[in-house]
Design a protein around this motif. Structure first.
Motif, short mmCIF file in Angstrom:
data_model
loop_
_atom_site.label_atom_id
_atom_site.label_comp_id
_atom_site.label_asym_id
_atom_site.label_seq_id
_atom_site.Cartn_x
_atom_site.Cartn_y
_atom_site.Cartn_z
N THR A 79 61.58 55.64 13.17
CA THR A 79 62.76 56.29 12.60
C THR A 79 63.43 55.38 11.58
O THR A 79 63.78 55.81 10.47
CB THR A 79 63.75 56.66 13.71
OG1 THR A 79 63.13 57.55 14.62
CG2 THR A 79 64.99 57.31 13.13
N VAL A 137 62.05 55.33 18.66
CA VAL A 137 63.47 55.65 18.68
C VAL A 137 64.27 54.39 18.38
O VAL A 137 64.02 53.33 18.96
CB VAL A 137 63.89 56.28 20.03
CG1 VAL A 137 63.53 55.40 21.21
CG2 VAL A 137 65.38 56.61 20.03
N TRP A 138 65.25 54.49 17.47
CA TRP A 138 65.99 53.32 17.03
C TRP A 138 67.17 53.03 17.96
O TRP A 138 67.53 53.83 18.83
CB TRP A 138 66.46 53.51 15.58
CG TRP A 138 67.12 52.29 15.00
CD1 TRP A 138 68.38 52.19 14.50
CD2 TRP A 138 66.54 50.98 14.88
NE1 TRP A 138 68.62 50.91 14.05
CE2 TRP A 138 67.51 50.14 14.28
CE3 TRP A 138 65.30 50.44 15.21
CZ2 TRP A 138 67.30 48.79 14.02
CZ3 TRP A 138 65.08 49.09 14.95
CH2 TRP A 138 66.06 48.28 14.36
N CYS A 146 70.14 55.34 18.94
CA CYS A 146 69.84 56.58 19.66
C CYS A 146 69.40 56.31 21.09
O CYS A 146 68.64 57.09 21.68
CB CYS A 146 68.78 57.39 18.93
SG CYS A 146 69.41 58.19 17.42
N LYS A 187 70.67 61.31 23.11
CA LYS A 187 70.36 60.83 21.77
C LYS A 187 68.86 60.56 21.60
O LYS A 187 68.28 60.86 20.55
CB LYS A 187 71.15 59.57 21.46
CG LYS A 187 72.63 59.80 21.21
CD LYS A 187 73.31 58.50 20.82
CE LYS A 187 74.78 58.70 20.50
NZ LYS A 187 75.43 57.43 20.11
N ALA A 188 68.23 60.00 22.64
CA ALA A 188 66.80 59.70 22.54
C ALA A 188 65.99 60.98 22.42
O ALA A 188 65.03 61.06 21.64
CB ALA A 188 66.35 58.89 23.75
N SER A 200 66.45 62.32 18.97
CA SER A 200 65.73 61.48 18.01
C SER A 200 64.26 61.83 17.99
O SER A 200 63.63 61.88 16.92
CB SER A 200 65.93 60.00 18.37
OG SER A 200 65.20 59.17 17.49
N ASP A 222 63.77 64.99 16.06
CA ASP A 222 63.93 64.74 14.63
C ASP A 222 62.68 64.09 14.05
O ASP A 222 62.25 64.44 12.94
CB ASP A 222 65.14 63.84 14.40
CG ASP A 222 66.47 64.55 14.62
OD1 ASP A 222 66.49 65.79 14.63
OD2 ASP A 222 67.49 63.85 14.79
N SER A 223 62.10 63.13 14.79
CA SER A 223 60.87 62.48 14.32
C SER A 223 59.73 63.48 14.22
O SER A 223 58.96 63.48 13.25
CB SER A 223 60.49 61.33 15.26
OG SER A 223 61.37 60.24 15.14
N THR A 243 66.93 55.37 28.38
CA THR A 243 66.21 55.84 27.20
C THR A 243 64.73 56.06 27.51
O THR A 243 64.14 57.07 27.11
CB THR A 243 66.38 54.82 26.05
OG1 THR A 243 67.76 54.63 25.80
CG2 THR A 243 65.69 55.29 24.79
#
Length: 288
Positions: free
Chosen positions: A54, A86-87, A90, A95-96, A99, A102-103, A130
């Motif tokens: 990401t 995952v950054w 996130c 959030k993970a 993410s 989104d990826s 996470t």
């Protein structure tokens, strides 16, 4: 030796039974049309393992290159192995999960082969949550395997103990002069594949007399000798380059072998002054 195309890229087998090409292409700092070109050329040359994240800001470009290669008939999706991560911003269950989606969207893929927690971020203390979140995603079938990057022994063991799940892979800084022998031993004990990022140590290893000497003996390049040494240690290796000739050069590290004496000489660099970790320490990064 340096010009003949390899006929086979060896694989490593994860603790979940999945196979991954041992040598891949790293895409850190590749952006825009350059990223599309490099990934496309790599696939044409025979690379099947592509690593992105990401935070690299290039998932769309990597996905574009993959789509073009598949449309051209150069490769099928099933032949490719795609990793993303995952950054730090996130971490946490919600959030993970977002993410990951989104990826998946940016890459334009129906599934991702390997999804990693990019850094442990011990200051946040959310790495267990996470990892559990991406394990739940794995259960839904849109990711094949899950792992981590830049994790050290203490957080690795905590992760396994608290989740009951062993990451398939830990991607860490690893290169001549910093081959992480102790961590590799932990990985072997736990059944985790070691993957080396920055395997050429920003070119430092390529100017070392020991590596230059071995390269001269073999009619290879210092980069090829460096990559081959890490492959022979059992590591997965993901060198990054934007140079077409170096893409070929790196892949052709598969075409020869090092003797045990040569490998030992390279490993001896770990004990010499001036070597060691070059980048951020995972115990400290990204800070409070």
């Amino acid at each position: 030796m340096t010009d003949s195309r390899p006929t086979h890229v060896p694989s490593v087998t994860f603790n979940d039974g999945t196979e991954m090409p041992q040598l891949g292409l790293g895409t850190y700092k590749l952006r825009g049309e350059e990223c599309v070109r490099v990934v496309r050329e790599a696939i044409q040359l025979g690379y099947r393992h592509i690593d992105t994240a990401t935070v690299y800001g290039n998932e769309e470009e990597v996905g574009h290159a993959i789509a073009d290669a598949i449309a051209a008939g150069d490769v099928t999706r099933e032949e490719l192995f795609i990793t993303t991560k995952v950054w730090n911003d996130c971490h946490g269950a919600e959030k993970a999960s977002a993410s990951f989606q989104d990826s998946l969207r940016r890459l334009g893929l129906e599934y991702i082969d390997l999804f990693l927690v990019h850094w442990p971020c011990p200051q946040q203390n959310l790495y267990v949550e996470t990892f559990e979140a991406i394990a739940k995603i794995q259960g839904l079938g849109s990711v094949q395997s899950i792992g981590v990057a830049n994790f050290y022994e203490e957080v690795l063991r905590e992760l396994v103990e608290k989740t009951g799940i062993t990451p398939v892979l830990n991607q860490v800084e690893l290169h001549p002069g910093f081959t992480q022998a102790a961590l590799r031993q932990v990985h072997e004990e736990l059944g985790i594949i070691t993957e080396a990022w920055s395997p050429l140590s920003r070119g430092i290893a390529l100017q070392n007399p020991i590596i230059e000497g071995i390269a001269a003996e073999l009619g290879a390049t210092p980069a090829q000798v460096t990559i081959k040494a890490l492959l022979q240690l059992g590591c997965s290796v993901i060198p990054k380059t934007a140079n077409s000739d170096r893409l070929k050069e790196n892949l052709n590290a598969l075409n020869f072998g090092l003797s045990q004496e040569q490998l030992n000489s390279i490993l001896s660099l770990d004990d010499q002054p001036g070597f060691g970790r070059i980048f951020k320490s995972p115990w400290e990064f990204p800070g409070a």
